[in-house]
Design a protein around this motif. Structure first.
Motif, PDB file in Angstrom:
ATOM      1  N   ILE A 108       5.658   7.287 -10.149  1.00 25.93           N
ATOM      2  CA  ILE A 108       5.566   6.861  -8.739  1.00 25.93           C
ATOM      3  C   ILE A 108       6.903   6.293  -8.258  1.00 25.93           C
ATOM      4  CG2 ILE A 108       4.366   5.305  -7.141  1.00 25.93           C
ATOM      5  CD1 ILE A 108       1.860   5.611  -8.899  1.00 25.93           C
ATOM      6  N   TYR A 136      -7.800  -2.019  -3.086  1.00 25.26           N
ATOM      7  CA  TYR A 136      -7.741  -1.503  -1.708  1.00 25.26           C
ATOM      8  C   TYR A 136      -8.918  -1.977  -0.865  1.00 25.26           C
ATOM      9  CZ  TYR A 136      -4.016   1.360  -3.549  1.00 25.26           C
ATOM     10  OH  TYR A 136      -2.836   1.763  -4.121  1.00 25.26           O
ATOM     11  N   TRP A 167      -5.270   5.470 -12.032  1.00 25.31           N
ATOM     12  CA  TRP A 167      -3.923   4.995 -11.683  1.00 25.31           C
ATOM     13  C   TRP A 167      -3.058   5.091 -12.934  1.00 25.31           C
ATOM     14  CZ3 TRP A 167      -2.074  -0.572 -12.087  1.00 25.31           C
ATOM     15  CH2 TRP A 167      -0.819  -0.726 -11.486  1.00 25.31           C
ATOM     16  N   LYS A 180      -2.101  -4.759  -0.617  1.00 22.83           N
ATOM     17  CA  LYS A 180      -2.302  -3.784   0.460  1.00 22.83           C
ATOM     18  C   LYS A 180      -3.016  -4.421   1.649  1.00 22.83           C
ATOM     19  CE  LYS A 180      -1.572  -1.400  -3.332  1.00 22.83           C
ATOM     20  NZ  LYS A 180      -0.567  -0.476  -3.773  1.00 22.83           N
ATOM     21  N   PHE A 198      -5.315   7.280  -0.552  1.00 23.76           N
ATOM     22  CA  PHE A 198      -4.966   8.481  -1.314  1.00 23.76           C
ATOM     23  C   PHE A 198      -5.982   9.605  -1.198  1.00 23.76           C
ATOM     24  CE2 PHE A 198      -3.331   4.824  -3.870  1.00 23.76           C
ATOM     25  CZ  PHE A 198      -2.015   4.959  -3.471  1.00 23.76           C
ATOM     26  N   ASN A 213      -7.915   5.525  -6.868  1.00 21.68           N
ATOM     27  CA  ASN A 213      -6.506   5.898  -6.989  1.00 21.68           C
ATOM     28  C   ASN A 213      -6.333   6.692  -8.276  1.00 21.68           C
ATOM     29  OD1 ASN A 213      -3.715   5.977  -7.172  1.00 21.68           O
ATOM     30  ND2 ASN A 213      -3.424   3.759  -7.303  1.00 21.68           N
ATOM     31  N   ILE A 242       4.474   6.431  -2.969  1.00 25.32           N
ATOM     32  CA  ILE A 242       3.894   5.145  -3.379  1.00 25.32           C
ATOM     33  C   ILE A 242       2.886   4.632  -2.344  1.00 25.32           C
ATOM     34  CG2 ILE A 242       5.706   3.659  -2.365  1.00 25.32           C
ATOM     35  CD1 ILE A 242       5.455   2.103  -5.180  1.00 25.32           C
ATOM     36  N   GLY A 243       1.859   3.922  -2.849  1.00 25.81           N
ATOM     37  CA  GLY A 243       0.758   3.481  -1.989  1.00 25.81           C
ATOM     38  C   GLY A 243       1.099   2.272  -1.140  1.00 25.81           C
ATOM     39  N   ARG A 290      -1.324  13.790  -5.713  1.00 28.73           N
ATOM     40  CA  ARG A 290      -1.835  12.633  -4.976  1.00 28.73           C
ATOM     41  C   ARG A 290      -0.942  12.411  -3.768  1.00 28.73           C
ATOM     42  NH1 ARG A 290      -1.130   6.251  -6.398  1.00 28.73           N
ATOM     43  NH2 ARG A 290       0.842   6.604  -5.347  1.00 28.73           N
TER      44      ARG A 290
HETATM   45  C1  LMR Z   1       0.420   3.088  -6.161  1.00 29.37           C
HETATM   46  O1  LMR Z   1      -0.415   3.542  -6.929  1.00 29.37           O
HETATM   47  O2  LMR Z   1       1.215   3.796  -5.528  1.00 29.37           O
HETATM   48  C2  LMR Z   1       0.501   1.591  -5.953  1.00 29.37           C
HETATM   49  O3  LMR Z   1      -0.562   0.971  -6.600  1.00 29.37           O
HETATM   50  C3  LMR Z   1       1.802   1.027  -6.319  1.00 29.37           C
HETATM   51  C4  LMR Z   1       2.036   0.981  -7.791  1.00 29.37           C
HETATM   52  O4  LMR Z   1       2.311  -0.110  -8.287  1.00 29.37           O
HETATM   53  O5  LMR Z   1       1.981   2.029  -8.453  1.00 29.37           O
END
Ligand code: LMR
Length: 394
Positions: A13, A211, A127, A243, A345, A180, A33-34, A371
């Motif tokens: 990421i 989230y 994740w 977030k 996402f 995620n 990135i989220g 993603r």
């Molecule tokens: C993501 O998944 O993009 C966010 O949670 C930021 C991260 O720390 O990876």
């Protein structure tokens, strides 16, 4: 000594973030990135955060140490926000942590402390940092089927089949909402079945709640967690304020541990304090105090919620706009899953090659597993992305 350091793999990421920054093309689109972005493509400091910071600057008279669990006012406010009245306060322990990742890390450490032989079951996919952190802390992990590549929904039968291996002493890691990286969430009937499975097997649920507020609203997103802690003997919940308060770099998060047997709560609290002490002593305070300043003030929290609801609404309308545009140009409704997904996402379902083509030919940056951060889209980039998706043959 340093020569013997192993070469570390790049974080996918973060590597993407750097590649996007270095791309000189003006029309590039960042779906990596989220982070939430508004209609102008900016990640704003939320209005209530600005006011709370001003108040803190004016009124705070010391920055002396508090305690290993962090500010009790923050922990209480977060317990109320996440759990509502699902459980009496004396059945809950909580520790502030540096962001949601810090809370996840402390949760893994607490699991290792309680049972070093625990197997932690994580969704496939999850994740990226879940697996690598588990490896880093030395806990065994197993993945369970989750995402159905064809429907872009959940392979619930596959999931339950893989989870039939769960036993007492194991941990089931679930995403509270806004999964995620896929965007596909369990429905209420599926959550109920998962709770029944946990009750039957005696496995410990751990919820990653990064989230909250971005799925179907704050209360709705907290629902599955509340049901779970009300029904099951024990649970761990890692909560992020990155977030929903837009505090990303300031690092505010909390690890909540619940026990129906209230006599366990003091031991849980002592464990969380000990683990914080070993890792960083005192968790960062400023951002957590911003959060509690907001949550303890009726007007500020109303304004915060209003802005958060607006953010969620924007994400949902961008999802719908992209689904509509893809339907218009492809003449097919196979992209409708985009409007069913929740949170920032969606896993698009593109191959690695297609993801590369999107980047090289169109300047569209998404994580290699396809993603995409829908919150990175704007009104003007939706048709550009849709055309690019169609062009790479998805
Ligand atoms: C993501 O998944 O993009 C966010 O949670 C930021 C991260 O720390 O990876």
């Amino acid at each position: 000594m340093f020569q013997s350091l192993p070469v570390q793999p790049a974080d996918p990421i973060l590597a993407l973030m750097a590649a996007y920054r270095d791309d000189p093309r003006p029309g590039k689109i960042d779906l990596g990135i989220g982070v939430y972005k508004n209609a102008a493509g900016v990640t704003p400091v939320m209005r209530a955060v600005k006011v709370a910071e001003e108040r803190l600057w004016r009124d705070q008279e010391t920055k002396s140490y508090i305690g290993f669990l962090g500010d009790p006012g923050f922990n209480d406010a977060m317990i109320r926000l996440v759990l509502g009245d699902a459980l009496p306060r004396q059945n809950v322990a909580a520790a502030a942590a540096p962001g949601g990742t810090g809370a996840v890390r402390q949760a893994f450490e607490a699991i290792r402390e309680a049972n070093p032989d625990a197997r932690v079951f994580i969704s496939d996919p999850s994740w990226v940092n879940h697996a690598s952190m588990l490896d880093h802390v030395g806990l065994a992990r197993k993945s369970y089927r989750y995402f159905d590549a064809e429907s872009r929904g959940i392979d619930f039968d596959g999931m339950m089949e893989d989870l039939s291996d769960l036993g007492a002493g194991d941990v089931l890691l679930l995403h509270g909402c806004c999964h995620n990286p896929t965007g596909a969430d369990l429905n209420s009937v599926e959550w109920q079945a998962v709770r029944a499975l946990l009750a039957r097997t005696g496995a410990l649920p751990m919820i990653d709640l990064a989230y909250m507020g971005f799925g179907d609203g704050l209360e709705a997103d907290a629902g599955p967690v509340r049901d779970l802690v009300a029904e099951l003997p024990e649970a761990l919940i890692a909560v992020s304020c990155s977030k929903n308060f837009g505090l990303y770099r300031d690092r505010a998060g909390v690890l909540i541990a619940t026990a129906q047997d209230g006599t366990l709560a003091p031991r849980l609290g002592d464990t969380l304090a000990h683990l914080n002490r070993q890792n960083f002593s005192f968790p960062p305070d400023h951002a957590t105090r911003v959060v509690s300043t907001i949550l303890d003030d009726v007007d500020l929290s109303a304004d915060w919620l209003d802005e958060l609801n607006g953010m969620r609404g924007r994400i949902q309308s961008v999802r719908q706009a992209l689904a509509n545009e893809l339907q218009r140009i492809t003449g097919s409704d196979r992209f409708h899953f985009l409007s069913r997904h929740r949170g920032m996402f969606s896993r698009l379902g593109a191959s690695r090659e297609q993801v590369e083509m999107l980047r090289d030919r169109h300047g569209v940056y998404m994580v290699g597993d396809s993603r995409m951060n829908v919150a990175g889209l704007t009104e003007s980039s939706v048709p550009v992305l849709a055309a690019a998706i169609a062009e790479v043959g998805l």
